[in-house]
Design a protein around this motif. Structure first.
Motif, PDB file in Angstrom:
ATOM      1  N   THR A  37      25.484 -38.301  27.287  1.00  0.00           N
ATOM      2  CA  THR A  37      25.631 -38.261  25.830  1.00  0.00           C
ATOM      3  C   THR A  37      24.699 -37.246  25.189  1.00  0.00           C
ATOM      4  OG1 THR A  37      24.054 -40.073  25.533  1.00  0.00           O
ATOM      5  CG2 THR A  37      26.385 -40.656  25.674  1.00  0.00           C
ATOM      6  N   ASN A  38      23.619 -36.843  25.904  1.00  0.00           N
ATOM      7  CA  ASN A  38      22.662 -35.876  25.375  1.00  0.00           C
ATOM      8  C   ASN A  38      22.223 -34.978  26.521  1.00  0.00           C
ATOM      9  OD1 ASN A  38      20.528 -34.450  24.310  1.00  0.00           O
ATOM     10  ND2 ASN A  38      19.377 -36.233  23.616  1.00  0.00           N
ATOM     11  N   GLY A  79      13.974 -40.549  23.599  1.00  0.00           N
ATOM     12  CA  GLY A  79      14.853 -39.552  22.977  1.00  0.00           C
ATOM     13  C   GLY A  79      14.581 -39.375  21.492  1.00  0.00           C
TER      14      GLY A  79
END
Length: 175
Positions: A37-38, A79
């Protein structure tokens, strides 16, 4: 209780499990999920496992869900801290195991955003989240706590300092 029952796909049986291998499996799953996702996310993962750790009798799929939730929370916190560009910040997740008498101790430490005393007091309350709407889609620490305490006769505690770190300690009986 209904949410705990709902979180289970099937009634699991306790079976002797290599806890170190289970931790490795779920930290890798969580890390690769975060990277999916990142793509820019990166984090040092330190694994300090007791090589003499005995097998622990537990419901593998339920504990796996707890570990996945905890690792996801740690990576989420890390994150959120990375863009703050804290000087000399090295994103780190540390997982360790050790035997203490007739119990095993799992420690999960991250140097992400940490948490305030107020948040720590509410952490295991049902439906409590620190995440914005739509981002808190995991198992939740309330249900995770119930799985550790009620299903496995263990304990879970947290130490944290806002802006600095969070440390979760899970203690489980060996048999």
């Amino acid at each position: 209780k209904n949410m705990l029952q709902h979180s289970r796909q099937q009634k699991g049986e306790k079976e002797p499990t290599d806890l170190n291998e289970l931790l490795k499996e779920f930290v890798n799953l969580a890390y690769h999920g975060m990277r999916a996702t990142n793509k820019d996310f990166n984090c040092r993962i330190e694994q300090v496992f007791d090589s003499e750790l005995p097998k622990v009798k537990l419901v593998k799929q339920d504990l796996g869900r707890v570990l996945l939730n905890m690792f996801n929370n740690s990576f989420y916190s890390i994150g959120k801290k990375i863009p703050l560009q804290v000087k000399d910040y090295l994103p780190t997740l540390r997982i360790s195991t050790k035997t203490e008498g007739d119990k095993v101790l799992i420690a999960i430490y991250d140097n992400g955003l940490g948490m305030s005393e107020e948040v720590k007091q509410k952490l295991f309350n049902p439906f409590f989240t620190t995440k914005p709407t739509g981002e808190g889609t995991g198992l939740g620490l309330s249900i995770s706590h119930d799985i550790i305490v009620k299903l496995h006769n263990g304990s879970m505690k947290v130490e944290a300092q806002e802006g600095e770190f969070a440390l979760f300690e899970i203690t489980l009986p060996i048999t």
